[in-house]
Scaffold this motif. Structure first.
Motif, PDB file in Angstrom:
ATOM      1  N   LEU A 343      78.844   4.900  84.744  1.00 11.09           N
ATOM      2  CA  LEU A 343      79.046   4.677  86.184  1.00 11.09           C
ATOM      3  C   LEU A 343      80.332   5.353  86.660  1.00 11.09           C
ATOM      4  O   LEU A 343      80.355   5.993  87.720  1.00 11.09           O
ATOM      5  N   LEU A 344      81.395   5.260  85.888  1.00 13.79           N
ATOM      6  CA  LEU A 344      82.660   5.905  86.262  1.00 13.79           C
ATOM      7  C   LEU A 344      82.502   7.423  86.301  1.00 13.79           C
ATOM      8  O   LEU A 344      83.107   8.098  87.140  1.00 13.79           O
ATOM      9  N   SER A 345      81.684   7.947  85.429  1.00 18.51           N
ATOM     10  CA  SER A 345      81.417   9.393  85.432  1.00 18.51           C
ATOM     11  C   SER A 345      80.728   9.804  86.730  1.00 18.51           C
ATOM     12  O   SER A 345      81.037  10.855  87.309  1.00 18.51           O
ATOM     13  N   ALA A 346      79.802   8.960  87.201  1.00 14.05           N
ATOM     14  CA  ALA A 346      79.124   9.246  88.472  1.00 14.05           C
ATOM     15  C   ALA A 346      80.107   9.173  89.643  1.00 14.05           C
ATOM     16  O   ALA A 346      80.051   9.980  90.572  1.00 14.05           O
ATOM     17  N   SER A 383      83.439  10.838  79.054  1.00 18.94           N
ATOM     18  CA  SER A 383      84.906  10.823  79.134  1.00 18.94           C
ATOM     19  C   SER A 383      85.433  12.219  79.435  1.00 18.94           C
ATOM     20  O   SER A 383      86.324  12.397  80.276  1.00 18.94           O
ATOM     21  N   GLY A 384      84.878  13.219  78.739  1.00 18.78           N
ATOM     22  CA  GLY A 384      85.300  14.597  78.990  1.00 18.78           C
ATOM     23  C   GLY A 384      85.040  15.013  80.427  1.00 18.78           C
ATOM     24  O   GLY A 384      85.862  15.687  81.059  1.00 18.78           O
ATOM     25  N   LYS A 385      83.896  14.592  80.961  1.00 17.51           N
ATOM     26  CA  LYS A 385      83.569  14.925  82.347  1.00 17.51           C
ATOM     27  C   LYS A 385      84.549  14.257  83.313  1.00 17.51           C
ATOM     28  O   LYS A 385      85.016  14.884  84.280  1.00 17.51           O
ATOM     29  N   ILE A 386      84.869  12.998  83.075  1.00 20.56           N
ATOM     30  CA  ILE A 386      85.810  12.279  83.952  1.00 20.56           C
ATOM     31  C   ILE A 386      87.179  12.951  83.922  1.00 20.56           C
ATOM     32  O   ILE A 386      87.810  13.168  84.971  1.00 20.56           O
ATOM     33  N   ILE A 387      87.656  13.301  82.730  1.00 19.20           N
ATOM     34  CA  ILE A 387      88.966  13.952  82.596  1.00 19.20           C
ATOM     35  C   ILE A 387      88.994  15.260  83.382  1.00 19.20           C
ATOM     36  O   ILE A 387      89.938  15.547  84.121  1.00 19.20           O
ATOM     37  N   THR A 388      87.931  16.044  83.225  1.00 19.10           N
ATOM     38  CA  THR A 388      87.855  17.322  83.929  1.00 19.10           C
ATOM     39  C   THR A 388      87.822  17.119  85.441  1.00 19.10           C
ATOM     40  O   THR A 388      88.492  17.827  86.196  1.00 19.10           O
ATOM     41  N   ASP A 389      87.028  16.138  85.894  1.00 19.30           N
ATOM     42  CA  ASP A 389      86.923  15.865  87.329  1.00 19.30           C
ATOM     43  C   ASP A 389      88.267  15.447  87.923  1.00 19.30           C
ATOM     44  O   ASP A 389      88.647  15.890  89.012  1.00 19.30           O
ATOM     45  N   LEU A 390      88.987  14.606  87.190  1.00 14.92           N
ATOM     46  CA  LEU A 390      90.232  14.053  87.738  1.00 14.92           C
ATOM     47  C   LEU A 390      91.401  15.028  87.654  1.00 14.92           C
ATOM     48  O   LEU A 390      92.460  14.774  88.229  1.00 14.92           O
ATOM     49  N   CYS A 391      91.218  16.141  86.943  1.00 19.76           N
ATOM     50  CA  CYS A 391      92.284  17.147  86.843  1.00 19.76           C
ATOM     51  C   CYS A 391      92.323  18.084  88.041  1.00 19.76           C
ATOM     52  O   CYS A 391      93.108  19.047  88.054  1.00 19.76           O
ATOM     53  N   SER A 392      91.508  17.818  89.022  1.00 19.28           N
ATOM     54  CA  SER A 392      91.485  18.695  90.189  1.00 19.28           C
ATOM     55  C   SER A 392      92.748  18.555  91.039  1.00 19.28           C
ATOM     56  O   SER A 392      93.019  19.388  91.899  1.00 19.28           O
ATOM     57  N   CYS A 405      94.286  11.357  76.503  1.00 18.65           N
ATOM     58  CA  CYS A 405      93.018  12.030  76.784  1.00 18.65           C
ATOM     59  C   CYS A 405      92.854  13.327  75.985  1.00 18.65           C
ATOM     60  O   CYS A 405      91.803  13.570  75.383  1.00 18.65           O
ATOM     61  N   LEU A 406      93.884  14.167  76.004  1.00 19.96           N
ATOM     62  CA  LEU A 406      93.770  15.468  75.332  1.00 19.96           C
ATOM     63  C   LEU A 406      93.641  15.304  73.826  1.00 19.96           C
ATOM     64  O   LEU A 406      92.784  15.944  73.191  1.00 19.96           O
ATOM     65  N   SER A 407      94.463  14.447  73.255  1.00 16.11           N
ATOM     66  CA  SER A 407      94.366  14.228  71.803  1.00 16.11           C
ATOM     67  C   SER A 407      93.029  13.572  71.453  1.00 16.11           C
ATOM     68  O   SER A 407      92.472  13.819  70.378  1.00 16.11           O
ATOM     69  N   GLY A 408      92.490  12.745  72.381  1.00 16.65           N
ATOM     70  CA  GLY A 408      91.188  12.127  72.137  1.00 16.65           C
ATOM     71  C   GLY A 408      90.070  13.137  72.113  1.00 16.65           C
ATOM     72  O   GLY A 408      89.177  13.081  71.258  1.00 16.65           O
ATOM     73  N   LEU A 409      90.093  14.090  73.049  1.00 22.40           N
ATOM     74  CA  LEU A 409      89.072  15.137  73.055  1.00 22.40           C
ATOM     75  C   LEU A 409      89.186  16.027  71.820  1.00 22.40           C
ATOM     76  O   LEU A 409      88.179  16.419  71.216  1.00 22.40           O
ATOM     77  N   LEU A 410      90.423  16.351  71.452  1.00 19.66           N
ATOM     78  CA  LEU A 410      90.616  17.190  70.264  1.00 19.66           C
ATOM     79  C   LEU A 410      90.138  16.479  69.002  1.00 19.66           C
ATOM     80  O   LEU A 410      89.550  17.103  68.109  1.00 19.66           O
ATOM     81  N   SER A 411      90.377  15.176  68.933  1.00 16.37           N
ATOM     82  CA  SER A 411      89.949  14.427  67.738  1.00 16.37           C
ATOM     83  C   SER A 411      88.427  14.385  67.621  1.00 16.37           C
ATOM     84  O   SER A 411      87.883  14.287  66.518  1.00 16.37           O
ATOM     85  N   VAL A 426      82.275  18.944  74.562  1.00 20.13           N
ATOM     86  CA  VAL A 426      83.702  18.796  74.247  1.00 20.13           C
ATOM     87  C   VAL A 426      84.424  20.125  74.410  1.00 20.13           C
ATOM     88  O   VAL A 426      85.473  20.208  75.072  1.00 20.13           O
ATOM     89  N   THR A 427      83.875  21.184  73.826  1.00 22.63           N
ATOM     90  CA  THR A 427      84.551  22.489  73.896  1.00 22.63           C
ATOM     91  C   THR A 427      84.541  23.046  75.323  1.00 22.63           C
ATOM     92  O   THR A 427      85.491  23.716  75.736  1.00 22.63           O
ATOM     93  N   THR A 428      83.489  22.760  76.069  1.00 22.14           N
ATOM     94  CA  THR A 428      83.442  23.201  77.471  1.00 22.14           C
ATOM     95  C   THR A 428      84.555  22.546  78.273  1.00 22.14           C
ATOM     96  O   THR A 428      85.252  23.211  79.059  1.00 22.14           O
TER      97      THR A 428
END
Length: 567
Positions: A343-346, A383-392, A405-411, A426-428
């Motif tokens: 839901l948060l992603s939406a 989670s990756g989508k939310i992080i990307t969206d909120l970096c605008s 967030c960044l260390s979580g995606l890398l892990s 993840v890589t995208t």
């Protein structure tokens, strides 16, 4: 053999077993005596009933072994006896037949012959409520185990007496009839018949003060939301206000059934106006309240319903006005955060929501979530989508850098259980995040030796070219500091081979990315030394020659400028 129980528990279990055996013997004896007396009565001088009851009397002690010999109790003699008993005006005889079917329904393993359904119809039409309750329970059991054809039940007209049982005023009878309707509604061909006559009485029962009746009726209504046509009839009959009110029921099962039914209705967008027509945002408030339920399946289902509704922009605005982020953050900390993260992603996909999501500290929760659920594809992808969206926004980028967030995606790169599709997500996201200089610097500092090794391995993923492309794109943007060069040096020889494949690709995008990656790696003298006189350098020269030749030929053609071409 050790039982694993203490002395006291063993004693209690033995006492319970002994007590149960005594009770069973008493019940068995009582039933046997009833059948014996019935078989001796002068009322049974007609052959079918007398023979049938005599067999019942003789064989009842071994009826629990029915599954070992079903044929004897489903023969023509038994059928004649059941038909006679069911059609009798004596309710005691009808009850005898109903009890026979009840026992059959518990132990029958093979399909019930169609001919044995005729007595069932007669028993459903009995004037005795107890007979109706017993035979309807038998029918429920037979339907649950698929011992009878659901379509045959409708074809024989059994739906009418089943629905009439709704009006009996007896809670047990109403529950049995609701359960019958529920099982019949699982067949798509039956729903039209049920929706035609059954919706109004079901909605009435859903308002019952008896919790069990209410639960059974709501369960049946849920099964009628499995097709768009029946949903449309439900909505026209006024089901939505009833289902919304049931969200506030004190019974957790009723809450779950009504919420799931509303979720199915919400999946059809044409019904959104009716869902929102209840004043004061009543539906959304009720779902948000249910999200805080201690019953996990209810809170998750409320989330799913809101996620389905959130495809409507107006509903998203209302949700944000109702401070939905706080309960969603709370759900992220539970053992099943998938529905909340979806839901948060939406919500994050809509830019006007992003400032609020950032200010509410959502990215801190996302970072924690990634580290606790490294193997969940749903959580990592959303989670990756939310992080990307909120970096605008700059605030969002700052919040990402201050979180995990960044260390979580890398892990997530290091997980051996994630599918290639999830790794592609993840890589995208990582590549996209590196388009912002502050995040590129933070990622370059955060990445570990193991994560670099994983990227290099993915670089050679020839079976999934896009994953290989994304990995190279990330490497091409890493800041070549002394530490980064140290992490990459053990992989230079392997990378020369992979990048050679890029340069030989017929896809210009791969060729260009290979060149960009080489350009970045050449900032380290060790890589430049390995590159000299290598196959990769030779291929670079060939690409250069081809490019120059293409440029020379194009100059001769003098192509039109893009602005002058009529697209």
């Amino acid at each position: 053999m050790a039982t694993g129980f203490c002395g006291n528990c063993s004693r209690l279990l033995k006492e319970f077993t002994a007590h149960f055996r005594n009770v069973y013997r008493e019940i068995e004896q009582q039933i046997r005596e009833v059948f014996r007396e019935l078989s001796q009565c002068t009322c049974f001088r007609t052959t079918p009933e007398r023979i049938f009851l005599r067999r019942m009397t003789q064989e009842f002690p071994s009826l629990h072994l029915l599954y070992e010999d079903e044929t004897q109790l489903l023969d023509q003699e038994s059928l004649r006896g059941l038909n006679s008993l069911a059609s009798s005006e004596n309710t005691d005889l009808q009850m005898t037949a109903a009890m026979y079917y009840l026992h059959l329904s518990h132990h029958l393993k093979s399909p019930l012959p169609d001919a044995f359904m005729e007595p069932v119809m007669a028993l459903l039409l009995s004037t005795d409520l107890n007979v109706q309750k017993t035979i309807s329970l038998s029918l429920v059991n037979l339907l649950v185990k698929n011992n009878v054809c659901k379509e045959l039940v409708i074809e024989m007209g059994m739906l009418v007496p089943i629905l009439e049982l709704f009006q009996s005023g007896d809670a047990t009878g109403q529950c049995h009839s609701c359960a019958c309707v529920t099982m019949l509604a699982s067949s798509e061909s039956n729903r039209e018949a049920i929706t035609t006559d059954g919706i109004i009485p079901l909605l009435a029962l859903a308002k019952s003060y008896d919790p069990q009746v209410q639960q059974s009726a709501t369960w049946a209504l849920l099964h009628l939301t499995q097709s768009e046509s029946s949903i449309r009839i439900l909505c026209q009959a006024g089901a939505i206000p009833v289902l919304v009110l049931l969200l506030q029921s004190s019974d957790s099962e009723v809450q779950f059934y009504s919420c799931t039914a509303l979720c199915n209705i919400a999946a059809v967008q044409e019904h959104h106006p009716k869902l929102l027509s209840i004043g004061g945002h009543f539906l959304l408030k009720s779902l948000l309240t249910l999200m805080s339920s201690p019953v996990q399946k209810n809170s998750n289902q409320a989330c799913r319903c809101l996620e389905t509704l959130s495809k409507n922009v107006l509903i998203q605005e209302q949700l944000m006005d109702l401070d939905c982020v706080l309960p969603l953050k709370a759900l992220l900390k539970t053992s099943s955060p998938e529905s909340a993260i979806t839901l948060l992603s939406a919500l994050s996909a809509r830019p006007p929501n992003n400032d609020i999501l950032v200010s509410e500290g959502l990215l801190d929760e996302i970072g924690q979530l990634l580290h606790h659920h490294r193997c969940s594809s749903v959580i990592i992808t959303h989670s990756g989508k939310i992080i990307t969206d909120l970096c605008s926004s700059c605030e969002g980028q700052q919040a990402v850098m201050e979180s995990l967030c960044l260390s979580g995606l890398l892990s997530a790169l290091q997980s051996s259980t994630l599918s290639d599709e999830t790794l592609l997500h993840v890589t995208t996201h990582l590549h996209h995040l590196m388009t912002w200089d502050p995040l590129k610097s933070t990622l370059s500092v955060t990445i570990t030796s193991d994560q670099v090794s994983r990227l290099v391995k993915l670089l050679g993923q020839t079976e999934y070219p896009q994953l290989s492309y994304n990995s190279a794109a990330i490497i091409s943007k890493l800041e070549m500091t002394g530490k980064m060069a140290q992490l990459l040096r053990p992989h230079y020889i392997t990378m020369l081979e992979y990048l050679l494949v890029f340069l030989k690709s017929k896809d210009v995008n791969f060729q260009q990315l290979g060149i960009v990656t080489i350009l970045n790696l050449k900032k380290d003298e060790d890589f430049s030394s390995l590159l000299a006189n290598s196959k990769l350098e030779l291929q670079l020269w060939m690409v250069h020659v081809q490019t120059e030749e293409t440029r020379r030929l194009l100059q001769k053609i003098e192509p039109l400028s893009p602005s002058s071409v009529n697209l």
